[in-house]
Scaffold this motif. Structure first.
Motif, short mmCIF file in Angstrom:
data_model
loop_
_atom_site.label_atom_id
_atom_site.label_comp_id
_atom_site.label_asym_id
_atom_site.label_seq_id
_atom_site.Cartn_x
_atom_site.Cartn_y
_atom_site.Cartn_z
N TYR A 3 0.84 -1.20 0.00
CA TYR A 3 0.00 0.00 0.00
C TYR A 3 0.88 1.25 0.00
O TYR A 3 1.83 1.37 0.76
CB TYR A 3 -0.89 0.00 1.24
CG TYR A 3 -1.85 1.16 1.36
CD1 TYR A 3 -3.12 1.09 0.81
CD2 TYR A 3 -1.48 2.33 2.02
CE1 TYR A 3 -4.01 2.14 0.92
CE2 TYR A 3 -2.37 3.39 2.14
CZ TYR A 3 -3.62 3.30 1.58
OH TYR A 3 -4.50 4.36 1.70
N GLY A 4 0.56 2.20 -0.88
CA GLY A 4 1.27 3.46 -0.92
C GLY A 4 2.57 3.43 -1.70
O GLY A 4 3.30 4.43 -1.73
N PRO B 244 -4.55 5.85 -3.32
CA PRO B 244 -5.08 6.10 -1.97
C PRO B 244 -5.54 7.55 -1.83
O PRO B 244 -5.13 8.44 -2.61
CB PRO B 244 -3.89 5.82 -1.06
CG PRO B 244 -2.94 5.01 -1.88
CD PRO B 244 -3.15 5.46 -3.30
N ALA C 75 -1.88 10.52 0.88
CA ALA C 75 -1.10 9.29 0.83
C ALA C 75 -0.47 9.14 -0.56
O ALA C 75 -1.12 9.39 -1.57
CB ALA C 75 -1.98 8.10 1.14
N PRO C 76 0.79 8.70 -0.63
CA PRO C 76 1.45 8.54 -1.93
C PRO C 76 1.13 7.19 -2.56
O PRO C 76 0.48 6.34 -1.96
CB PRO C 76 2.94 8.60 -1.55
CG PRO C 76 2.97 7.97 -0.19
CD PRO C 76 1.69 8.40 0.50
N TYR D 223 0.11 3.82 -4.72
CA TYR D 223 -1.08 3.13 -5.22
C TYR D 223 -1.45 1.99 -4.27
O TYR D 223 -0.66 1.59 -3.42
CB TYR D 223 -0.81 2.60 -6.63
CG TYR D 223 -0.52 3.71 -7.61
CD1 TYR D 223 -1.55 4.31 -8.34
CD2 TYR D 223 0.78 4.20 -7.77
CE1 TYR D 223 -1.28 5.36 -9.21
CE2 TYR D 223 1.05 5.25 -8.63
CZ TYR D 223 0.01 5.83 -9.35
OH TYR D 223 0.28 6.87 -10.19
N SER D 224 -2.65 1.48 -4.44
CA SER D 224 -3.10 0.37 -3.59
C SER D 224 -3.88 -0.63 -4.42
O SER D 224 -4.45 -0.30 -5.47
CB SER D 224 -3.96 0.89 -2.43
OG SER D 224 -5.19 1.39 -2.90
#
Length: 233
Positions: free
Chosen positions: A37-38, A66, A70-71, A73-74
């Motif tokens: 995540y992120g 996100p 938040a940086p 991708y998820s």
């Protein structure tokens, strides 16, 4: 071909990193790296020099962004009501499988290596299509609670799964760690290690163990149907 999952966009074909040009891939085994995540596709792709050269490595970018700030991708949302629904993990795994339908080509075998959220997606994909994946590497991730229709096939097949996590990892909830500790030995031929002092990250010692596990998979031409690797540690 698997349809794309509802609520999860298709994985973009133009934001995947490959360790080999298409003309050089042939029927070599494919190892897919699923970032956390992120992060993005560049995160785990940095590990390629430390992985066995026998694999063609692909690192796709997760399809969701996100919420700001938040940086990265998820693979599925972890905020709001959706984060409490195991269906989100299943949908993300279905989107990954749909992407593989398009890119796996003539690969002799497909394995998944995921970190954190990417590891959860990797295990869920294995549960959706047990015959497709030769093995899974689960780094700081977990098995999603609940049952899926093909779980009994995993109990019979017991594909090789490596699980590495740190004693100081405070990101994955204790309840999910406990569930995974109970679930994985029943559904996979489990190997791996708990690393003293390691936080939610990957250490050199863990990378050494992952490489040994992956080299063992290369020794098996049809990994799902041969004896699993000797546990590490």
């Amino acid at each position: 071909m698997t349809a794309s999952a509802p609520g999860i966009p298709e994985l973009a074909a133009d934001v995947v990193l490959w360790s080999a040009e298409e003309s050089e891939r042939g029927d070599r085994p494919l190892l897919v790296l699923l970032h956390g995540y992120g992060a993005d596709e560049r995160d785990l792709f940095a590990l390629v020099p430390y992985l066995p050269a026998g694999f063609v490595v692909a690192a796709p970018r997760a399809p969701l962004a996100p919420p700001w700030p938040a940086p990265g991708y998820s693979w599925y949302p972890i905020e709001g009501l959706q984060s409490r629904d195991a269906r989100s993990t299943t949908d993300a795994a279905s989107a990954l499988i749909a992407w593989l339908d398009l890119v796996a080509g003539d690969a002799s075998a497909v394995g998944l290596l995921g970190f954190s959220q990417g590891a959860a997606v990797a295990i869920q994909a294995l549960r959706l299509e047990p015959e497709r994946f030769a093995f899974v590497v689960n780094l700081s991730g977990y098995a999603t609670p609940g049952t899926l229709p093909r779980d009994p096939e995993l109990v019979e097949r017991k594909p090789p799964v490596f699980w590495g996590r740190g004693t100081r990892d405070d990101v994955i909830p204790a309840a999910l760690v406990a569930h995974t500790t109970d679930w994985l030995p029943e559904h996979a031929e489990l190997s791996g290690r708990v690393y003293p002092g390691l936080t939610h990250s990957v250490s050199e010692a863990e990378l050494d163990d992952v490489r040994a596990f992956l080299e063992k998979q290369l020794e098996a031409p049809e990994a799902p149907d041969l004896p699993p690797p000797t546990p590490i540690g």
